[in-house]
Motif scaffolding. Structure first.
Motif, PDB file in Angstrom:
ATOM      1  N   TYR A  89       0.851  -1.048   0.128  1.00 38.80           N
ATOM      2  CA  TYR A  89      -0.040  -0.083  -0.066  1.00 38.80           C
ATOM      3  C   TYR A  89       0.914   1.044   0.020  1.00 38.80           C
ATOM      4  N   LEU A  90       1.964   1.349   1.100  1.00 40.55           N
ATOM      5  CA  LEU A  90       2.568   2.547   1.013  1.00 40.55           C
ATOM      6  C   LEU A  90       4.232   2.272   1.182  1.00 40.55           C
TER       7      LEU A  90
ATOM      8  N   ILE B 238       2.728  -8.825   8.151  1.00 41.39           N
ATOM      9  CA  ILE B 238       2.271  -7.493   7.907  1.00 41.39           C
ATOM     10  C   ILE B 238       3.180  -6.424   8.266  1.00 41.39           C
TER      11      ILE B 238
ATOM     12  N   ILE C 145      -2.758   4.161  12.694  1.00 35.97           N
ATOM     13  CA  ILE C 145      -1.941   3.168  12.145  1.00 35.97           C
ATOM     14  C   ILE C 145      -2.109   2.923  10.669  1.00 35.97           C
ATOM     15  N   GLU C 146      -1.119   2.798  10.029  1.00 34.40           N
ATOM     16  CA  GLU C 146      -1.326   2.508   8.343  1.00 34.40           C
ATOM     17  C   GLU C 146      -0.681   1.157   8.046  1.00 34.40           C
ATOM     18  N   ILE C 147      -1.579   0.200   7.380  1.00 33.95           N
ATOM     19  CA  ILE C 147      -0.857  -0.914   6.787  1.00 33.95           C
ATOM     20  C   ILE C 147       0.010  -0.445   5.842  1.00 33.95           C
TER      21      ILE C 147
END
Lengths: 174, 298
Positions: free
Chosen positions: A25-26, A92, A107-109
Motif C-alpha cells: 500500500y505505502l 504484515i 496506524i497504516e498498513i
C-alpha cells in the motif's frame, strides 16, 4: 445507476493460484505523509538492550522479534515507527504514528503477505519496507485486487501496537 | 496513474477485527473520513469494548431502558427485521451460544438461557430494553453497516468511485465495475471464481477456519436462532445486495437455509452464490431485479 453482479468462472490456470497473496500500500515516505502530513522526519533508529527487550516483553506480554526498531522523530513532536508482525499465515508491515505524549495517532498498513504453507518471511518482500529507498508506488502482486472470503485477522497488529506502546515507555519517552 | 476503474488511492487499516481496505478516486482526506465513520461503528457496536452501546445494553438493558446512538438503533431495527422475515433463524441474542463456545469473551457478561430476538424492545426514542436477561452481538451485521457508512462518507465528500473491503464484506460504487475474487472455501489462497460488481455490495462467509470442537462436535460461529445449532459445513456463501449490511446478514441465512432462502433473497433484491468444499458453485440465485440481464455464469 444500474448495478451488476456477474459470476465469472475462471480458467484452471487462474485457479491454481499463487501460494501467496501480497499487497503493497505505502512506502515509508508515503506512510509518513499519510500519518503526519507536511512534517519532516529525522531517522532515530533504536537498538534495544537485552534489559529493555525483556522489560518490553514483560510490560506488553508480547514477544520482541527484533532488537532494532525503525523510528523517526517528527518535526513539531511525535514519533513515526515502522514495524512488522508475523502470524501463522501472514506477514504484515505497518506504520504507527505516536503523538508527543505517546498515544497512538494513526496506524497504516504498508503491506502484507499472506501464505498458507509457504514462506512467510520473504527477505525480498521485507526489504522494500526498510529505509526510505523504495520509490515504488502502490502496486499489487498479480492482478488480484479485491478478494472476498475468510481474511486476515488484525489480532497480531493489535499485539504489535501493544508492544510499540511499551517500547515507547521504555526506550523512547526519556 | 489512472487505472481503468479510476481508482487512484488505496489505503488499509486494522479495524473491526480485520484489515479494512479503502480504494477510491479521491484524496487522503476522503479516505480519512471513511475510516473515521468505520471507527465510530466499531466504537458503538463492539462486543468487547465496555463503553460501546452493545456492552451497555448487555449490562443494563434487562433492568432498564438503555439509550443508544441512532446508528446502533438502525442496526438493531434491521436485525429485528431479518429475524422477523427469517422466522428467527437470524437472531442477535445467539450471542450467549457464541460466549459458551468461546467465540466471544465471557468477561462482564452473565450467561442466560432464556429469551430471543422477540424480547428486544425498541422504542422511537432510541431506547432499548430486554424483557429477559439477554446478551446481543451485532457481529453478523455491524461490519456490513460499517462498510455502508464508509461508502456514505466517501459519497458525502463527492467521491465518484470507490470500493471498501472489510475482510470480505465489501461495497463498490461508481460507474466502473470491479472484479472481486472469491476465495476457495477450503484453500484460502486459491480463488474459486470471480464476480464482477458495479454499484453493489457483496459479502462472503465461510466457516472452515473458524469452526472448532466443543464437546466432541464441530461448532461454528453461524447459528440457527431457532435451534441454537451451528452451520459448519465446509462451504462458502456469497451474497450481493444494494447495501453491505443486507448482504452481510443474508450470507448467514443462506448458510443455514440454503435454497429455502430464495424468497427472502428476492425480497431484498439480492444475488447469491454457494460454493461447495471443492470450490464449485452448487447454487446460484439471481435477483429478479435489474441485475438479471447482466448476470452471467459461464
Amino acid at each position: 445507476m444500474k448495478s451488476e453482479f456477474a459470476f465469472i468462472a475462471l480458467p484452471i490456470s487462474a485457479l491454481v493460484v499463487p501460494s501467496a497473496f501480497a499487497v503493497r500500500y505505502l512506502t515509508v515516505d508515503q506512510a509518513q505523509q499519510a500519518i503526519f502530513p507536511g512534517k519532516s522526519f529525522t531517522a532515530a533508529p533504536v537498538k534495544l538492550t537485552s534489559v529493555q527487550r525483556k522489560a518490553i516483553e514483560q510490560a506488553s506480554g508480547v514477544r520482541v522479534l527484533h532488537d532494532e526498531q525503525q523510528v523517526w522523530r517528527v518535526s513539531g513532536g511525535g514519533w513515526f515507527i515502522v514495524d512488522e508482525v508475523v502470524g501463522k499465515h501472514e506477514f504484515i508491515t505497518y506504520a504507527a504514528g505516536l503523538n508527543p505524549e505517546g498515544s497512538v495517532k494513526q496506524i497504516e498498513i504498508m503491506g502484507y503477505r499472506e501464505t498458507y504453507g509457504g514462506q512467510i518471511r520473504d527477505q525480498k518482500w521485507r526489504a522494500q519496507f526498510v529505509g526510505k529507498t523504495s520509490k515504488s508506488t502502490l502496486k499489487l502482486d498479480s492482478d488480484i485486487k479485491n478478494i472476498s472470503g475468510a481474511t486476515l485477522s488484525c489480532r497480531h497488529i493489535t499485539d504489535g501496537v501493544k508492544r510499540l506502546l511499551a517500547f515507547y515507555e521504555i526506550a523512547l519517552r526519556h | 496513474m489512472r487505472s481503468h476503474s479510476g481508482i487512484e488511492i488505496r489505503r488499509c487499516r486494522p479495524l473491526l477485527g480485520t484489515l479494512v481496505e479503502i480504494a477510491c478516486q479521491g484524496s487522503p482526506h476522503d479516505i480519512d473520513c471513511a475510516f473515521t465513520a468505520m471507527e465510530k461503528v466499531q466504537r458503538l457496536m463492539s462486543f468487547h469494548d465496555p463503553t460501546s452501546d452493545v456492552a451497555r445494553m448487555n449490562r443494563h438493558a434487562s433492568r432498564r431502558p438503555v439509550k443508544v446512538h441512532p446508528w446502533t438503533w438502525r442496526v438493531l431495527k434491521s436485525a429485528q427485521e431479518f429475524s422477523r422475515k427469517s422466522d428467527g433463524v437470524f437472531d442477535i441474542t445467539m450471542a450467549r451460544q457464541l460466549v459458551k463456545w468461546d467465540y466471544l469473551p465471557r468477561s462482564g457478561t452473565r450467561l442466560c438461557s432464556a429469551g430471543s430476538w422477540r424480547d428486544i424492545v425498541l422504542d422511537d426514542e432510541h431506547n432499548v430494553q430486554f424483557r429477559h436477561r439477554l446478551i446481543v452481538d451485532l457481529g453478523g451485521i455491524a461490519k456490513g453497516f460499517a462498510v455502508d457508512r464508509a461508502v456514505a462518507a466517501l459519497k458525502n465528500n463527492s467521491v465518484t468511485a470507490g470500493i471498501v473491503n472489510a475482510g470480505g464484506d465489501l461495497r463498490t460504487f461508481g460507474s466502473a465495475s470491479e472484479v472481486v475474487y472469491v476465495r476457495h472455501p477450503v484453500e484460502p489462497t486459491r480463488t474459486a471464481g470471480a464476480v464482477r460488481l458495479r454499484e453493489r455490495a457483496m459479502a462472503t462467509s465461510g466457516v472452515y477456519f473458524e469452526r472448532r470442537k466443543y464437546r466432541g462436535k464441530y461448532v461454528g460461529p453461524i447459528l440457527d436462532g431457532r435451534t441454537g445449532q451451528s452451520a459448519c459445513e465446509l462451504i462458502s456463501v456469497t451474497v450481493a445486495a444494494a447495501e453491505c449490511m443486507i448482504a452481510d446478514a443474508l450470507t448467514k441465512l443462506v448458510f443455514t437455509l440454503r435454497e429455502k432462502v430464495a424468497g427472502l433473497l428476492a425480497q431484498y433484491r439480492a444475488d447469491a452464490l454457494l460454493l461447495e468444499r471443492n470450490g464449485t458453485p452448487s447454487w446460484m440465485f439471481h435477483s429478479p431485479c435489474d441485475t438479471r440481464d447482466q448476470t452471467r455464469f459461464d
